[in-house]
Write a protein that holds these residues in place. Structure first.
Motif, short mmCIF file in Angstrom:
data_model
loop_
_atom_site.label_atom_id
_atom_site.label_comp_id
_atom_site.label_asym_id
_atom_site.label_seq_id
_atom_site.Cartn_x
_atom_site.Cartn_y
_atom_site.Cartn_z
N ILE A 20 -41.71 41.29 -1.44
CA ILE A 20 -42.85 41.82 -0.39
C ILE A 20 -43.17 43.15 -0.64
O ILE A 20 -42.09 44.04 -0.71
N PHE A 31 -50.40 43.53 2.70
CA PHE A 31 -49.01 42.89 2.26
C PHE A 31 -49.24 42.12 1.18
O PHE A 31 -50.04 41.33 1.17
N PHE A 33 -47.04 38.83 -1.59
CA PHE A 33 -45.92 37.46 -1.10
C PHE A 33 -45.95 37.21 -2.22
O PHE A 33 -46.63 36.39 -3.02
#
Length: 67
Positions: A20, A31, A33
């Motif tokens: 992350i 964010f 991922f």
């Protein structure tokens, strides 16, 4: 101000490790991922516009996408 933080999550039993990376810019956390986990792969759609960290702190757990 712009800051980046990365962390690797070792989940244990399921073996779907996740990286992350967050970027804080102009009061919004974005964010990224990297994962093979089908559940984590759904998160970017929930927080595609980023997240105001102070708003996230006020949310009930049941509506907080980070939780």
């Amino acid at each position: 101000m712009c800051a980046n933080v990365s962390m690797c999550v070792d989940p244990g039993v399921c073996k779907f490790k996740t990286k992350i990376t967050t970027t804080y810019d102009d009061g919004v956390v974005h964010f990224e991922f990297v994962t093979e986990c089908p559940h984590v792969k759904k998160l970017p759609e929930l927080i595609k516009d980023g997240l105001d960290p102070f708003e996230a702190l006020k949310m009930p757990f049941s509506t907080n996408p980070v939780y």
